[in-house]
Design a protein around this motif. Structure first.
Motif, short mmCIF file in Angstrom:
data_model
loop_
_atom_site.label_atom_id
_atom_site.label_comp_id
_atom_site.label_asym_id
_atom_site.label_seq_id
_atom_site.Cartn_x
_atom_site.Cartn_y
_atom_site.Cartn_z
N ALA A 1 30.41 26.75 49.66
CA ALA A 1 29.94 28.22 49.77
C ALA A 1 30.13 28.80 48.48
N SER A 2 31.15 28.86 48.22
CA SER A 2 31.56 29.52 46.75
C SER A 2 30.45 29.06 45.56
N PHE A 3 30.26 27.77 45.48
CA PHE A 3 29.56 27.03 44.42
C PHE A 3 28.00 27.64 44.67
N CYS A 4 27.49 27.96 45.78
CA CYS A 4 26.27 28.02 46.18
C CYS A 4 26.03 29.55 46.63
N GLY A 5 26.90 30.37 46.50
CA GLY A 5 26.54 31.77 46.78
C GLY A 5 26.32 32.20 48.27
N ILE A 6 26.89 31.51 49.25
CA ILE A 6 26.54 31.72 50.62
C ILE A 6 28.08 31.88 51.33
N VAL A 7 28.23 31.82 52.58
CA VAL A 7 29.20 32.18 53.31
C VAL A 7 29.80 30.84 54.04
N GLY A 8 31.14 30.70 54.04
CA GLY A 8 31.52 29.32 54.83
C GLY A 8 32.90 29.90 55.52
N LEU A 9 33.25 29.42 56.71
CA LEU A 9 34.53 29.76 57.36
C LEU A 9 35.17 28.62 57.78
N ARG A 10 36.44 28.38 57.29
CA ARG A 10 37.30 27.55 57.93
C ARG A 10 37.98 27.89 59.17
N PRO A 11 37.62 27.72 60.40
CA PRO A 11 38.04 28.50 61.38
C PRO A 11 39.82 28.05 61.83
N SER A 12 40.65 28.67 62.79
CA SER A 12 41.77 28.11 62.87
C SER A 12 41.74 26.79 63.62
N PRO A 13 42.50 25.84 63.63
CA PRO A 13 42.59 24.58 64.33
C PRO A 13 42.29 24.87 65.73
N GLY A 14 41.37 24.19 66.27
CA GLY A 14 41.01 24.20 67.94
C GLY A 14 40.16 25.45 68.37
N ARG A 15 39.61 26.23 67.25
CA ARG A 15 38.68 27.29 67.52
C ARG A 15 37.30 26.48 68.07
#
Length: 474
Positions: A185-199
């Motif tokens: 996400a950082s390298f490509c100019g977009i958005v990425g979310l690591r959710p909480s475990p189990g989400r």
């Protein structure tokens, strides 16, 4: 309508609204993506496996239902990372061992997305078994960064990030252990979310109760990402750590206007070198939270002991998941995967117990920190996109890293304390390469994280920065 290039530039939320109003059909979207893939994927290699006939069959079945019964995504196409099973679609895991693997059943994550009206039309490229933050493998080759095709797209969800950045996807599935969503996400100019475990529930792999690797959403903006998280989330008895959906949808939470009172910023978390230009870009982006009345303070939790703890628990998870492959196919595994497994095989029970104890202490210190600060902001990666020929970052700021994952510490710090963490675009380097800002919240704090990220996103980027056409680098 058939293919309409104008749709490519719309947000996922706007496209979903058109599906709900009947202005476009799921088949129109598939036609549009097929044309876009044909025009740009040859330059970046993001979506090496297409399943358009399967997608169209699914779309036709979905269109037999009333619009109101087509799920949260209502017919939105979604590519799935080439680590996750989709029934009847080649799933290589980026490995020659599985080059011809076609699973008969889908991962429960895919089942949920399809039940919510998501249509799988492609598999996105990934490094072998997701190991390594640079997307290349011996089956499909390299995925290239669209901002400069001589640069890495990071990984391991590199294909997904590039598809989003180039308009070959409105939404995308990814996964994250040590930053595999956040780095690309950082390298490509977009958005990425690591959710909480189990989400996000998924078919378990050994160990079945592990909390290091998670599945998560990727998109071009925070609202679109929240929409996909709504479709992905929910309890499933087949995943023993899965969580029920919250009462308030994540898209509604993202739009709530909630703002943190006080946030922390740290360029390095006290654990890693960071490229000075990257640090400056992220510090300037974080400081703009003040425009929304948010207090920004330089501070971070105590992450001492992080590196050894992460290395031990990561190695233990690798040997649990891949020891049979190692025993039978060692010569076909890439060196980084072999290294991970062999590190795990050397561990003693005392090593693992010590690491688990250290992780508990890291968690306690992080919770105490979040008692003082609503969120913490850092660079999502410590460097800007590097030449694609480099397998991984070996050195930064005069420090030579001890292994191929240590350069990812600014991301895996939040993995270890079970924090949801998002990467949003922070700015660009002097030579036009994207830099991501990571924002992390207390465990299960996705709702407030998304709301705050949307507030800052609206300050930083009043106009979209993607999709783009690939920019051929030298």
């Amino acid at each position: 309508m058939s293919a309409d290039p104008a749709l490519i530039r719309l947000t996922a939320v706007a496209v979903r609204d058109k599906l709900l109003s009947g202005e476009v059909s799921p088949l129109d979207l598939i036609d549009t993506l097929e044309a876009r893939i044909g025009a740009v994927d040859g330059a970046v290699n993001a979506l090496p496996t297409l399943c358009l006939d399967r997608a169209r069959d699914h779309a036709r079945r979905l269109m037999e239902r009333p619009v109101a019964e087509r799920g949260l995504l209502a017919g939105m196409p979604v590519p799935i990372k080439d680590l996750v099973d989709v029934a009847g679609v080649r799933n290589t895991r980026g490995s020659p061992i599985f080059a011809d693997n076609v699973p008969a059943t889908s991962d429960l994550l895919v089942e949920r997305l399809e039940a919510e009206g998501g249509i799988v039309y492609a598999k996105s490229n990934t490094p072998e078994f997701g190991a390594g933050a640079n997307t290349f493998n011996e089956v499909f080759g390299r995925t290239l960064n669209p901002w400069n095709t001589s640069r890495s797209a990071a990984g391991s969800s590199g294909g997904a990030a590039v598809a989003l950045a180039t308009g070959m996807a409105w939404l995308a599935h990814g996964s994250d252990l040590g930053g595999s969503l956040r780095n690309p996400a950082s390298f490509c100019g977009i958005v990425g979310l690591r959710p909480s475990p189990g989400r996000v529930a998924a078919t378990p792999t050994p160990p079945i109760d592990q909390t290091l690797a998670v599945e998560g959403p990727m998109a071009r903006n925070v609202e679109d990402l929240a929409l996909l998280l709504d479709a992905m989330s929910g309890e499933d008895p087949r995943d023993p750590i899965s969580l029920p959906r919250p009462a308030t949808p994540f898209l509604e939470a993202a739009r709530s206007g909630w703002k943190p009172r006080r946030v922390a910023f740290s360029a390095d978390l006290g654990i890693t070198p960071v490229d000075p230009e990257v640090a400056d870009i992220c510090r300037a982006a974080a400081a703009r939270f003040a425009e929304a009345g948010v207090e920004v303070v330089e501070a971070h939790p105590d992450f001492s002991g992080l590196h050894e703890c992460f290395n031990v628990l990561r190695a233990a998870s690798y040997v649990a998941a891949h020891r049979t492959l190692y025993a039978e196919k060692r010569d076909l595994l890439k060196p980084e995967v072999v290294w991970n497994i062999e590190q795990g095989m050397k561990l003693t029970g005392e090593d693992i117990a010590r690491a688990q104890g250290e992780r508990a202490r890291l968690f306690e210190r992080a919770l105490a920190f979040f008692g003082q600060y609503d969120l913490i902001l850092t660079p999502a990666t410590i460097v800007a996109p590097f030449p694609v020929e480099i397998r991984f970052v070996e050195e930064c700021g005069g420090k030579r890293f001890t292994n191929y994952v240590e350069w990812l510490a600014i991301a895996y710090a939040f993995t270890m304390v079970a924090s949801p963490a998002i990467s949003i675009p922070a700015g660009f380097t002097g030579d036009g390469l994207p830099v991501g800002l990571q924002i992390a919240a207390p465990p299960r704090g996705e709702a407030r994280l998304l709301a705050a990220a949307r507030v800052l996103e609206s300050i930083l980027w009043p106009r979209p920065i993607t999709p783009i056409d690939p920019r051929i680098g030298l």
